[in-house]
Motif scaffolding. Structure first.
Motif, PDB file in Angstrom:
ATOM      1  N   LEU A  97     -79.509   7.649 -17.286  1.00  0.00           N
ATOM      2  CA  LEU A  97     -78.733   7.778 -18.518  1.00  0.00           C
ATOM      3  C   LEU A  97     -79.046   6.614 -19.445  1.00  0.00           C
ATOM      4  CD1 LEU A  97     -76.514   9.125 -20.208  1.00  0.00           C
ATOM      5  CD2 LEU A  97     -74.857   7.741 -18.935  1.00  0.00           C
ATOM      6  N   ARG A  98     -79.625   6.930 -20.609  1.00  0.00           N
ATOM      7  CA  ARG A  98     -79.868   5.938 -21.653  1.00  0.00           C
ATOM      8  C   ARG A  98     -79.248   6.457 -22.930  1.00  0.00           C
ATOM      9  NH1 ARG A  98     -85.257   3.705 -22.875  1.00  0.00           N
ATOM     10  NH2 ARG A  98     -83.924   2.133 -23.775  1.00  0.00           N
ATOM     11  N   LEU A  99     -78.438   5.617 -23.559  1.00  0.00           N
ATOM     12  CA  LEU A  99     -77.742   5.993 -24.787  1.00  0.00           C
ATOM     13  C   LEU A  99     -78.043   5.009 -25.903  1.00  0.00           C
ATOM     14  CD1 LEU A  99     -74.216   6.741 -23.288  1.00  0.00           C
ATOM     15  CD2 LEU A  99     -75.852   8.428 -24.097  1.00  0.00           C
ATOM     16  N   LEU A 100     -78.096   5.549 -27.120  1.00  0.00           N
ATOM     17  CA  LEU A 100     -78.241   4.718 -28.313  1.00  0.00           C
ATOM     18  C   LEU A 100     -77.306   5.298 -29.369  1.00  0.00           C
ATOM     19  CD1 LEU A 100     -79.680   2.424 -29.839  1.00  0.00           C
ATOM     20  CD2 LEU A 100     -81.404   4.115 -30.532  1.00  0.00           C
ATOM     21  N   PRO A 101     -76.253   4.548 -29.764  1.00  0.00           N
ATOM     22  CA  PRO A 101     -75.323   5.063 -30.768  1.00  0.00           C
ATOM     23  C   PRO A 101     -75.931   5.007 -32.170  1.00  0.00           C
ATOM     24  CG  PRO A 101     -74.670   2.860 -30.110  1.00  0.00           C
ATOM     25  CD  PRO A 101     -75.856   3.231 -29.258  1.00  0.00           C
ATOM     26  N   PHE A 102     -75.786   6.115 -32.907  1.00  0.00           N
ATOM     27  CA  PHE A 102     -76.285   6.124 -34.289  1.00  0.00           C
ATOM     28  C   PHE A 102     -75.190   6.438 -35.292  1.00  0.00           C
ATOM     29  CE2 PHE A 102     -77.006  10.536 -32.968  1.00  0.00           C
ATOM     30  CZ  PHE A 102     -76.496  11.253 -34.029  1.00  0.00           C
ATOM     31  N   GLY A 103     -73.988   6.746 -34.821  1.00  0.00           N
ATOM     32  CA  GLY A 103     -72.907   7.051 -35.741  1.00  0.00           C
ATOM     33  C   GLY A 103     -71.551   6.830 -35.101  1.00  0.00           C
ATOM     34  N   ALA A 104     -70.548   6.676 -35.956  1.00  0.00           N
ATOM     35  CA  ALA A 104     -69.178   6.503 -35.488  1.00  0.00           C
ATOM     36  C   ALA A 104     -68.232   7.057 -36.535  1.00  0.00           C
ATOM     37  CB  ALA A 104     -68.878   5.034 -35.233  1.00  0.00           C
ATOM     38  N   THR A 105     -67.079   7.523 -36.065  1.00  0.00           N
ATOM     39  CA  THR A 105     -66.090   8.079 -36.988  1.00  0.00           C
ATOM     40  C   THR A 105     -65.012   7.051 -37.298  1.00  0.00           C
ATOM     41  OG1 THR A 105     -64.590   8.938 -35.286  1.00  0.00           O
ATOM     42  CG2 THR A 105     -66.429  10.379 -35.989  1.00  0.00           C
ATOM     43  N   ALA A 106     -64.250   7.332 -38.326  1.00  0.00           N
ATOM     44  CA  ALA A 106     -63.146   6.461 -38.715  1.00  0.00           C
ATOM     45  C   ALA A 106     -62.051   6.436 -37.655  1.00  0.00           C
ATOM     46  CB  ALA A 106     -62.574   6.924 -40.058  1.00  0.00           C
ATOM     47  N   THR A 107     -62.048   7.430 -36.750  1.00  0.00           N
ATOM     48  CA  THR A 107     -61.040   7.478 -35.691  1.00  0.00           C
ATOM     49  C   THR A 107     -61.564   6.943 -34.363  1.00  0.00           C
ATOM     50  OG1 THR A 107     -61.623   9.795 -35.282  1.00  0.00           O
ATOM     51  CG2 THR A 107     -59.721   9.369 -36.708  1.00  0.00           C
ATOM     52  N   SER A 161     -62.311  13.760 -32.475  1.00  0.00           N
ATOM     53  CA  SER A 161     -60.870  13.705 -32.213  1.00  0.00           C
ATOM     54  C   SER A 161     -60.068  14.306 -33.347  1.00  0.00           C
ATOM     55  CB  SER A 161     -60.431  12.250 -32.014  1.00  0.00           C
ATOM     56  OG  SER A 161     -61.078  11.677 -30.913  1.00  0.00           O
ATOM     57  N   GLN A 162     -60.600  14.237 -34.544  1.00  0.00           N
ATOM     58  CA  GLN A 162     -59.945  14.770 -35.738  1.00  0.00           C
ATOM     59  C   GLN A 162     -60.864  15.820 -36.348  1.00  0.00           C
ATOM     60  OE1 GLN A 162     -58.534  11.742 -38.529  1.00  0.00           O
ATOM     61  NE2 GLN A 162     -59.514  12.893 -40.174  1.00  0.00           N
ATOM     62  N   ASP A 163     -60.286  16.871 -36.926  1.00  0.00           N
ATOM     63  CA  ASP A 163     -61.115  17.895 -37.566  1.00  0.00           C
ATOM     64  C   ASP A 163     -61.960  17.265 -38.660  1.00  0.00           C
ATOM     65  OD1 ASP A 163     -60.115  19.862 -35.956  1.00  0.00           O
ATOM     66  OD2 ASP A 163     -58.722  20.658 -37.444  1.00  0.00           O
ATOM     67  N   PHE A 164     -63.212  17.684 -38.712  1.00  0.00           N
ATOM     68  CA  PHE A 164     -64.139  17.120 -39.676  1.00  0.00           C
ATOM     69  C   PHE A 164     -64.356  18.052 -40.860  1.00  0.00           C
ATOM     70  CE2 PHE A 164     -68.424  16.684 -41.388  1.00  0.00           C
ATOM     71  CZ  PHE A 164     -68.418  15.347 -41.733  1.00  0.00           C
ATOM     72  N   SER A 165     -64.630  19.296 -40.590  1.00  0.00           N
ATOM     73  CA  SER A 165     -65.011  20.244 -41.644  1.00  0.00           C
ATOM     74  C   SER A 165     -63.786  20.789 -42.361  1.00  0.00           C
ATOM     75  CB  SER A 165     -65.824  21.392 -41.051  1.00  0.00           C
ATOM     76  OG  SER A 165     -66.985  20.893 -40.489  1.00  0.00           O
ATOM     77  N   ASP A 166     -63.255  19.995 -43.270  1.00  0.00           N
ATOM     78  CA  ASP A 166     -62.063  20.423 -43.987  1.00  0.00           C
ATOM     79  C   ASP A 166     -62.381  20.932 -45.382  1.00  0.00           C
ATOM     80  OD1 ASP A 166     -62.800  18.015 -45.045  1.00  0.00           O
ATOM     81  OD2 ASP A 166     -60.838  17.091 -44.899  1.00  0.00           O
TER      82      ASP A 166
END
Length: 178
Positions: A97-107, A161-166
């Motif tokens: 398992l190798r992970l690289l984060p490229f994004g994050a949400t406000a929540t 965690s929160q709806d995105f497509s509003d």
């Protein structure tokens, strides 16, 4: 010519007026050992670091003056064993398992690549910081970064965690425009 999936993203997410970020991808690969998928390179060159709908931030390799140029700082994060167990079924047998984060949400949700030998095969893994009791915190999107963004922006995917497509239209704010 941009990656075909980036063309789909452009249909639902207009690029920022300030343009993208210029990265010396070959120099970056030589100095860090990291090579990136073509769709991501195109995204960075068209959009740069910034935020989608003031909710999902997109990181880039270091760019002078950009607060979003922290991509390589999160490589291979230490994960608790329960997270590894949750992700294991989505990995090929015996694959590390190798992970690289490229994004994050406000929540607080985080979007990672599942790093494989060939960058064009990198899939997207999403960590939900908040999930209902009994629901898995991790999900895997069987596609690359641009396909993930297109599905998210088109409303066919709700991984956070929160709806995105509003609603439409979606906006991208570059760090230069912020």
């Amino acid at each position: 010519m941009a990656h075909p999936a980036i063309d789909l993203v452009r249909q639902v997410l207009p690029p920022p007026s300030a343009g993208g970020d210029l990265i010396d991808w070959e120099g970056l690969a030589r100095s860090t050992g990291w090579e990136f998928p073509a769709d991501y390179k195109d995204f960075v060159e068209i959009y740069g670091g910034g935020e989608i709908d003031e909710y999902l931030s997109v990181e880039t390799p270091p760019v002078e003056g950009s607060p979003y140029g922290r991509l390589l700082e999160g490589a291979d994060p230490a994960l608790p064993s329960d997270c590894r167990v949750e992700l294991a079924p989505g990995l090929p047998p015996g694959e590390e398992l190798r992970l690289l984060p490229f994004g994050a949400t406000a929540t607080g949700d985080v979007v990672f690549w599942l790093v494989e030998e060939l960058p064009e095969k990198w899939r997207v893994a999403i960590f939900r910081r908040q999930s209902p009791y009994g629901m898995k915190r991790w999900s895997i999107f069987d596609g690359g970064m641009a396909d993930f963004l297109h599905a998210l922006l088109a409303g066919s995917l709700e991984p956070f965690s929160q709806d995105f497509s509003d609603g439409q239209p979606h906006t991208y704010v570059s760090w230069r425009d912020a």
